[in-house]
Write a protein that holds these residues in place. Structure first.
Motif, PDB file in Angstrom:
ATOM      1  N   VAL A  12      43.181  42.948  23.934  1.00  0.00           N
ATOM      2  CA  VAL A  12      42.743  42.836  22.672  1.00  0.00           C
ATOM      3  C   VAL A  12      43.294  43.916  21.855  1.00  0.00           C
ATOM      4  O   VAL A  12      43.251  44.991  22.367  1.00  0.00           O
ATOM      5  CB  VAL A  12      41.282  42.880  22.252  1.00  0.00           C
ATOM      6  N   ALA A  13      44.130  43.912  20.844  1.00  0.00           N
ATOM      7  CA  ALA A  13      44.764  45.033  19.922  1.00  0.00           C
ATOM      8  C   ALA A  13      44.580  45.058  18.549  1.00  0.00           C
ATOM      9  O   ALA A  13      44.349  43.841  18.018  1.00  0.00           O
ATOM     10  CB  ALA A  13      46.224  44.965  20.349  1.00  0.00           C
ATOM     11  N   TYR A  14      44.140  46.044  17.818  1.00  0.00           N
ATOM     12  CA  TYR A  14      43.884  46.064  16.654  1.00  0.00           C
ATOM     13  C   TYR A  14      45.015  47.249  15.924  1.00  0.00           C
ATOM     14  O   TYR A  14      45.057  48.515  16.303  1.00  0.00           O
ATOM     15  CB  TYR A  14      42.544  46.937  16.388  1.00  0.00           C
ATOM     16  N   GLY A  15      45.764  46.585  14.981  1.00  0.00           N
ATOM     17  CA  GLY A  15      46.794  47.482  14.578  1.00  0.00           C
ATOM     18  C   GLY A  15      47.730  47.715  15.418  1.00  0.00           C
ATOM     19  O   GLY A  15      48.303  48.996  15.439  1.00  0.00           O
ATOM     20  N   ALA A  29      47.353  48.964  18.654  1.00  0.00           N
ATOM     21  CA  ALA A  29      46.745  49.507  19.623  1.00  0.00           C
ATOM     22  C   ALA A  29      45.757  48.987  20.231  1.00  0.00           C
ATOM     23  O   ALA A  29      45.057  48.084  19.845  1.00  0.00           O
ATOM     24  CB  ALA A  29      46.071  50.774  18.910  1.00  0.00           C
ATOM     25  N   PRO A  30      45.879  48.908  21.837  1.00  0.00           N
ATOM     26  CA  PRO A  30      45.113  48.091  22.543  1.00  0.00           C
ATOM     27  C   PRO A  30      43.802  48.681  22.651  1.00  0.00           C
ATOM     28  O   PRO A  30      43.421  49.880  23.055  1.00  0.00           O
ATOM     29  CB  PRO A  30      45.819  47.856  23.981  1.00  0.00           C
ATOM     30  N   ALA A  51      28.278  45.955  38.952  1.00  0.00           N
ATOM     31  CA  ALA A  51      28.551  46.458  37.748  1.00  0.00           C
ATOM     32  C   ALA A  51      29.958  46.712  37.500  1.00  0.00           C
ATOM     33  O   ALA A  51      30.835  47.159  38.451  1.00  0.00           O
ATOM     34  CB  ALA A  51      27.901  47.739  37.785  1.00  0.00           C
ATOM     35  N   ILE A  52      30.536  46.559  36.288  1.00  0.00           N
ATOM     36  CA  ILE A  52      31.909  46.888  35.889  1.00  0.00           C
ATOM     37  C   ILE A  52      31.954  47.674  34.902  1.00  0.00           C
ATOM     38  O   ILE A  52      31.369  47.576  33.723  1.00  0.00           O
ATOM     39  CB  ILE A  52      32.563  45.482  35.461  1.00  0.00           C
ATOM     40  N   VAL A  53      32.695  48.911  34.958  1.00  0.00           N
ATOM     41  CA  VAL A  53      32.653  49.907  33.923  1.00  0.00           C
ATOM     42  C   VAL A  53      34.087  49.777  33.082  1.00  0.00           C
ATOM     43  O   VAL A  53      35.018  49.916  33.845  1.00  0.00           O
ATOM     44  CB  VAL A  53      32.442  51.374  34.526  1.00  0.00           C
ATOM     45  N   LEU A  54      34.060  49.826  31.820  1.00  0.00           N
ATOM     46  CA  LEU A  54      35.272  50.151  30.895  1.00  0.00           C
ATOM     47  C   LEU A  54      35.396  51.552  30.655  1.00  0.00           C
ATOM     48  O   LEU A  54      34.105  52.251  30.333  1.00  0.00           O
ATOM     49  CB  LEU A  54      35.196  48.842  29.824  1.00  0.00           C
ATOM     50  N   ALA A  55      36.734  52.001  30.615  1.00  0.00           N
ATOM     51  CA  ALA A  55      36.940  53.352  29.801  1.00  0.00           C
ATOM     52  C   ALA A  55      38.049  53.068  29.209  1.00  0.00           C
ATOM     53  O   ALA A  55      39.198  52.594  29.860  1.00  0.00           O
ATOM     54  CB  ALA A  55      37.091  54.287  31.059  1.00  0.00           C
ATOM     55  N   HIS A  56      38.221  53.368  27.943  1.00  0.00           N
ATOM     56  CA  HIS A  56      39.305  53.312  27.169  1.00  0.00           C
ATOM     57  C   HIS A  56      40.071  51.779  27.274  1.00  0.00           C
ATOM     58  O   HIS A  56      41.311  51.720  27.219  1.00  0.00           O
ATOM     59  CB  HIS A  56      40.500  54.208  27.488  1.00  0.00           C
ATOM     60  N   GLY A  57      39.172  50.977  27.083  1.00  0.00           N
ATOM     61  CA  GLY A  57      39.594  49.529  27.300  1.00  0.00           C
ATOM     62  C   GLY A  57      40.271  48.757  28.568  1.00  0.00           C
ATOM     63  O   GLY A  57      40.578  47.782  28.899  1.00  0.00           O
ATOM     64  N   ARG A  58      39.983  49.733  29.803  1.00  0.00           N
ATOM     65  CA  ARG A  58      40.289  49.262  31.120  1.00  0.00           C
ATOM     66  C   ARG A  58      39.226  49.245  32.184  1.00  0.00           C
ATOM     67  O   ARG A  58      38.488  50.028  31.903  1.00  0.00           O
ATOM     68  CB  ARG A  58      41.602  50.243  31.549  1.00  0.00           C
ATOM     69  N   VAL A  59      39.578  48.546  33.339  1.00  0.00           N
ATOM     70  CA  VAL A  59      38.459  48.466  34.336  1.00  0.00           C
ATOM     71  C   VAL A  59      38.594  49.722  35.016  1.00  0.00           C
ATOM     72  O   VAL A  59      39.468  49.921  35.465  1.00  0.00           O
ATOM     73  CB  VAL A  59      38.597  47.328  35.064  1.00  0.00           C
ATOM     74  N   ALA A  60      37.592  50.679  35.060  1.00  0.00           N
ATOM     75  CA  ALA A  60      37.696  51.885  35.718  1.00  0.00           C
ATOM     76  C   ALA A  60      36.723  52.124  36.835  1.00  0.00           C
ATOM     77  O   ALA A  60      37.167  52.727  37.746  1.00  0.00           O
ATOM     78  CB  ALA A  60      37.088  52.964  34.746  1.00  0.00           C
ATOM     79  N   LEU A  61      35.757  50.792  37.053  1.00  0.00           N
ATOM     80  CA  LEU A  61      34.841  50.846  38.066  1.00  0.00           C
ATOM     81  C   LEU A  61      34.333  49.564  38.209  1.00  0.00           C
ATOM     82  O   LEU A  61      33.757  48.970  37.514  1.00  0.00           O
ATOM     83  CB  LEU A  61      33.676  52.055  38.007  1.00  0.00           C
ATOM     84  N   VAL A  62      34.285  49.033  39.627  1.00  0.00           N
ATOM     85  CA  VAL A  62      33.790  47.820  39.997  1.00  0.00           C
ATOM     86  C   VAL A  62      32.960  48.299  41.350  1.00  0.00           C
ATOM     87  O   VAL A  62      33.489  48.602  42.058  1.00  0.00           O
ATOM     88  CB  VAL A  62      34.813  46.735  40.186  1.00  0.00           C
ATOM     89  N   ARG A  63      31.353  47.970  41.251  1.00  0.00           N
ATOM     90  CA  ARG A  63      30.533  48.290  42.054  1.00  0.00           C
ATOM     91  C   ARG A  63      29.306  47.282  42.428  1.00  0.00           C
ATOM     92  O   ARG A  63      29.037  46.787  41.321  1.00  0.00           O
ATOM     93  CB  ARG A  63      30.067  49.787  41.896  1.00  0.00           C
ATOM     94  N   PRO A  64      29.034  47.079  43.553  1.00  0.00           N
ATOM     95  CA  PRO A  64      27.697  46.151  43.587  1.00  0.00           C
ATOM     96  C   PRO A  64      26.651  46.827  42.840  1.00  0.00           C
ATOM     97  O   PRO A  64      26.518  48.128  43.034  1.00  0.00           O
ATOM     98  CB  PRO A  64      27.566  46.254  45.060  1.00  0.00           C
TER      99      PRO A  64
END
Length: 234
Positions: free
Chosen positions: A12-15, A17-18, A205-218
């Motif tokens: 997803v990008a606005y202007g 910028a993703p 748990a999936i953690v987003l940081a700055h629009g990207r997947v940064a961590l995937v853990r049970p």
């Protein structure tokens, strides 16, 4: 478990910028996936993109094996996506019963039966069935928003910040109902700022940081105080 929601390369990008940048994830039927991240990480934009409410691109966005990328929101809802936006957005002037009925197709008898099922799932609403939605507490309005989304029998339920503005005991009751919804076979994707609350009912748990997947853990054994998680949520 059968994978009910599959997302590959969602952007997803606005202007130009993703704000969501190539995210891939899967939510199996009968499970809760907690989507975590700091404010501005892209959680709400991802949710709206999955529902088709903002422009996005994806290699694949499928529900029950049916690719919905590029389809409008109403087609996605018909295909099995249910959505509870941040802020609940119930129909304030309608009664509890009417709020649920408007989401159900079919004859009057079928609608009444589905309303009865939702009131059984959310007992706090049963005694308020004739009340206007604006008279409900915040927690009751949140339950009503979830009941309205579930009334269409979705195979995937998207929830954006369901604990926002709720007292801890009320939020706990709402989240207990969400776990029950998942155990009935629905795939639940839960975007939530309260990591501890989300982890308590989640499978993954999936953690987003700055629009990207940064961590995937049970989620089992993962604490909101975990150093890697806490650093991403700061």
């Amino acid at each position: 478990m059968t994978t009910t929601l599959e997302i590959e390369g969602l952007t997803v990008a606005y202007g130009g910028a993703p704000v969501v940048d190539g995210v891939s994830l899967a939510v199996p039927a009968g499970s809760v996936v907690a989507l975590l991240g700091a404010n501005g990480a892209g959680k709400s934009s991802l949710m709206r993109a999955v529902m088709g409410l903002v422009p996005s691109t994806a290699r694949r966005l499928a529900v029950d094996g049916r690719d919905l990328a590029g389809h409008p929101p109403e087609r996605r809802a018909d295909a099995g996506l249910g959505y509870v936006p941040e802020g609940r957005r119930v129909f304030a002037g309608l009664t509890v019963r009417e709020n649920i009925e408007v989401a159900v197709d079919g004859a009057a008898g079928a609608r009444a039966a589905r309303v009865a099922e939702m009131l059984e799932l959310f007992p706090d609403l049963a005694a308020k069935a004739g009340e206007r939605a604006w008279r409900l507490s915040g927690g009751q309005q949140q339950m009503l928003a979830i009941a309205r989304a579930l009334a269409r029998r979705p195979s995937v339920l998207l929830l954006d910040e369901p604990s926002l503005g709720l007292a801890p005991l009320i939020a706990a009751a709402v989240f207990a109902r969400l776990r029950a919804v998942a155990e009935s076979g629905v795939a639940v994707l839960l975007a939530e700022q309260n990591a501890a609350r989300a982890l308590a009912i989640a499978d993954t748990a999936i953690v987003l940081a700055h629009g990207r997947v940064a961590l995937v853990r049970p989620a089992a054994g993962l604490s909101a105080d975990d150093e890697a998680l806490a650093a991403l949520l700061a």
